[in-house]
Motif scaffolding. Sequence first.
Motif, short mmCIF file in Angstrom:
data_model
loop_
_atom_site.label_atom_id
_atom_site.label_comp_id
_atom_site.label_asym_id
_atom_site.label_seq_id
_atom_site.Cartn_x
_atom_site.Cartn_y
_atom_site.Cartn_z
N GLU A 45 0.84 -1.21 0.00
CA GLU A 45 0.00 0.00 0.00
C GLU A 45 0.87 1.25 0.00
OE1 GLU A 45 -3.25 2.05 3.09
OE2 GLU A 45 -1.85 0.56 3.80
N ALA A 60 -1.97 8.53 2.02
CA ALA A 60 -3.13 7.65 2.01
C ALA A 60 -4.13 8.15 3.04
CB ALA A 60 -2.70 6.23 2.34
N ASP A 61 -5.41 7.97 2.76
CA ASP A 61 -6.44 8.44 3.69
C ASP A 61 -6.26 7.82 5.08
OD1 ASP A 61 -9.17 8.59 1.25
OD2 ASP A 61 -7.59 10.02 1.76
N SER A 62 -5.76 6.61 5.12
CA SER A 62 -5.64 5.89 6.38
C SER A 62 -4.59 6.48 7.33
CB SER A 62 -5.30 4.42 6.12
OG SER A 62 -4.11 4.31 5.34
N VAL A 63 -3.70 7.34 6.81
CA VAL A 63 -2.65 7.90 7.66
C VAL A 63 -2.69 9.42 7.74
CG1 VAL A 63 -1.18 5.93 7.08
CG2 VAL A 63 -0.84 8.11 5.90
N LYS A 64 -3.58 10.06 7.02
CA LYS A 64 -3.66 11.53 7.03
C LYS A 64 -3.88 12.04 8.44
CE LYS A 64 -5.31 12.52 2.34
NZ LYS A 64 -6.46 12.92 1.51
N LYS A 86 -1.62 2.89 15.36
CA LYS A 86 -2.70 1.95 15.62
C LYS A 86 -2.22 0.53 15.27
CE LYS A 86 -6.03 5.41 13.98
NZ LYS A 86 -7.13 5.67 13.00
N GLU A 88 -3.46 -1.48 13.30
CA GLU A 88 -3.57 -1.69 11.85
C GLU A 88 -2.44 -1.04 11.06
OE1 GLU A 88 -5.94 -0.50 13.93
OE2 GLU A 88 -7.16 1.05 12.93
N ASP A 89 -1.58 -0.28 11.71
CA ASP A 89 -0.38 0.26 11.05
C ASP A 89 0.75 -0.76 11.02
OD1 ASP A 89 -1.07 3.36 12.68
OD2 ASP A 89 -1.44 2.88 10.57
#
Length: 111
Positions: A45, A60-64, A86, A88-89
């Motif tokens: 990713e 990426a939106d997940s880390v902004k 998190k 999930e990181d």
Amino acid sequence: VRFVESGGGLVQPGGSLRLSCAASGFSFSSYFMSWYRQAPGKERELVATISPAGGSINYADSVKGRFAISRDNAKNTVYLQMNSLKPEDTAVYFCSARGSWGQGTQVTVSS
């Protein structure tokens, strides 16, 4: 072309890490640099990208709002500051440019 990533490790949820990627073998200051990650069983990713002079950055939106990419062209190094981590990181994090990759550094977020 060579990349050497460092700075990974085990951190508790909510913690921080700073990854570094030392590049060599090409004109570092002329290229976009990116950080990618790959979690077990998942596809690689794109996490963040920075332009040659650092004026254009994308995440990426997940880390902004939690991660920050930066670079030091004098040191041929790109960084990834990761805050509010998190579970999930959790992944192997790679730097990349010109279609080449480093060996990656493991980041594990767990209590």
